[in-house]
Design a protein around this motif. Sequence first.
Motif, PDB file in Angstrom:
ATOM      1  N   LEU A  52       1.581 -81.222 -59.882  1.00 48.60           N
ATOM      2  CA  LEU A  52       2.629 -80.274 -59.619  1.00 48.60           C
ATOM      3  C   LEU A  52       2.259 -78.785 -60.234  1.00 48.60           C
ATOM      4  O   LEU A  52       2.536 -77.732 -59.819  1.00 48.60           O
ATOM      5  N   TYR A  53       1.385 -78.984 -61.430  1.00 50.54           N
ATOM      6  CA  TYR A  53       0.897 -77.807 -62.316  1.00 50.54           C
ATOM      7  C   TYR A  53       0.271 -76.898 -61.360  1.00 50.54           C
ATOM      8  O   TYR A  53       0.171 -75.738 -61.167  1.00 50.54           O
ATOM      9  N   ASN A  54      -1.049 -77.545 -60.590  1.00 49.79           N
ATOM     10  CA  ASN A  54      -1.919 -76.588 -59.760  1.00 49.79           C
ATOM     11  C   ASN A  54      -1.182 -76.057 -58.690  1.00 49.79           C
ATOM     12  O   ASN A  54      -1.579 -75.122 -58.258  1.00 49.79           O
ATOM     13  N   ILE A  55       0.002 -77.056 -58.027  1.00 48.83           N
ATOM     14  CA  ILE A  55       0.487 -76.301 -56.866  1.00 48.83           C
ATOM     15  C   ILE A  55       1.346 -75.010 -57.317  1.00 48.83           C
ATOM     16  O   ILE A  55       1.286 -73.986 -56.651  1.00 48.83           O
ATOM     17  N   LEU A  56       2.159 -75.370 -58.296  1.00 51.87           N
ATOM     18  CA  LEU A  56       2.878 -74.108 -58.812  1.00 51.87           C
ATOM     19  C   LEU A  56       2.034 -72.749 -59.221  1.00 51.87           C
ATOM     20  O   LEU A  56       2.466 -71.887 -59.115  1.00 51.87           O
ATOM     21  N   ARG A  57       0.972 -73.098 -59.945  1.00 55.26           N
ATOM     22  CA  ARG A  57       0.120 -72.030 -60.434  1.00 55.26           C
ATOM     23  C   ARG A  57      -0.884 -71.513 -59.404  1.00 55.26           C
ATOM     24  O   ARG A  57      -0.885 -70.342 -59.324  1.00 55.26           O
TER      25      ARG A  57
END
Length: 608
Positions: A52-57
């Motif tokens: 989720l962190y990599n998707i949003l960033r």
Amino acid sequence: MSSKHHLYAVVPITCFILVCLFALQHYGTHRIGFIFAPIVLAWLLCISALGLYNILRWNPHVYQALSPYYMYKFLKKTRKGGWMSLGGILLCITGSEAMFADLGHFSYTAIQIAFTFLVYPALILAYMGQAAFLSKHHQLQSSYQVGFYASVPVVVRWPVLIIAILASVVGSQAIISGTFSIINQSQSLGCFPRVKVVHTSDKVHGQIYIPEINWMLMILCIAVAVGFRDTKHMGNASGLAVMTVMIVTTCLTSLVIILCWRKPPILALAFLLFFGSIEILYFSASLIKFLEGAWLPILLALILMTVMFVWHYTTIKKYEFDLHNKVSLEWLLALGPSLGISRVPGIGIVYTNLISGIPANFSRFVTNLPAFHRILVFLCVKYVTVPYVPPDERYLIGRVGPATHRSYRCIVRYGYRDVHQDVNSFETELVERLAEYIRLDGSQSPGIHERIIEDGSRSAESTGECRLTVIGTMAFSGNPAFEMEGSVHPQSVSVGFRTVDSVTDMIEMEHVASNERRVRFAIDDDSEETRPEMRILEELEELGAAQQAGTAFILGHTHVKAKQGSSIFKRAAIDIGYNFLRRNCRGPDVALRVPPASLLEVGMVYIV
């Protein structure tokens, strides 16, 4: 230099972890199993949060990759290169199948809920996060060769690595436990040589440990780790193995749709074509990596299949030999003092695979030692194709010859996941069931021998054997007794039941915990209905005296040879392969837990 030293340290650390993992197996998974669920849950939440962190960033629009259209577009654009890359893409789903290794220990509903609402969403978020990271970093500026760790922020990289190692250990444990369960069930069904099975938990059923398989797995795992030294080759081997399992599962499921679910064949064909076409695509992409590590699971599968085929084939041939060479009942009934045969005190339990007739090993025993026990029980242990057999349906007992001969036939049925008793409790329970059968048989019309189907079409008029009666734990407490109807097959006992009148007389058997075992039959004579005939009393007293005198187990010590004129493959499989496996596996006396002091072995040569 530091990176080289880092790579050189990976293999020794891996081997050390493997040795520790396999060395702890004999303690049982129940001792440390309570930490497995938290580790797996922490790992799934960890990769979900990172994804989720990599998707949003990096790329919030990566969710569009869930559409199958992009798979078609990718293959259309890359053609052969894209097809060859499917073998690497397959590694994204390998490992998630580890949760199915213990399928026999959990319900289908629990696995469906866990995979649908936890495992699958976590995997989707993790891979979408890696895709989002790689979409902005086409060339990794890192010494790490795995894109997952490159996408992990530096601050949490070491904690994630520790959780990943623990999760891989849990996944490996699931595979090991699943291997133990499969081997145990295979040997119960006669498809694998007998090995030692240790039940590591008294409370949790199914947690077992097989020492021979454990150490063989450890040697193979260490050999693969040292021999390959490359996760790419290991991934190719794992990918081909997983895809082969998926294809086989899809084919078997299509048969289940027709045979078990009774659905139209067109539905099974549609299922096979839809899922099979996708799996064949991945399988073909994995198969081209055959020389790059994918040969290993194929080789191991061929070796295992050869062992199972040789053992099962020879076991069937041995049964057919026993069936062809069994002795008639008239021969047994003719044995007596006139021929120099004497009946000695005690119980003689003759182990046989036959469900009717007199086994050849007993005739060999009487020929060499002209005496047999006063109480004679022909015991047949059968494994049926169900997980468990209820205790009140386990024993099928009938007479062999007239009641005065004191000979009985007992078929004991176990499911392939049933736990066997030790010989003392088994002997006590067998005597209890015999007493119950004597009481039940005496309460019915004497001298009536009903029909029993013997290997096809023979009946009691020609064999002198009564119909086998199911003797349960509650046979005399008001529940109905049952009798067997239908045919009895060599590999399993197919049973249909019909109810007969229950018996209200109570037979109490007491086991004294001392060196000398005593049996007491307490019979209530107050009621008019509970006055047994003198024949029943005499038979029960003889049974109790025989158990007190001791029990002997008569087993055949077999040697198998291929008959003359057999092909070279058959001679190699039987004379070399099977006899090697037989010499190096546990004998029937060990499998049945027979004490050496009570064992009588009769040498037999099987020509198959």
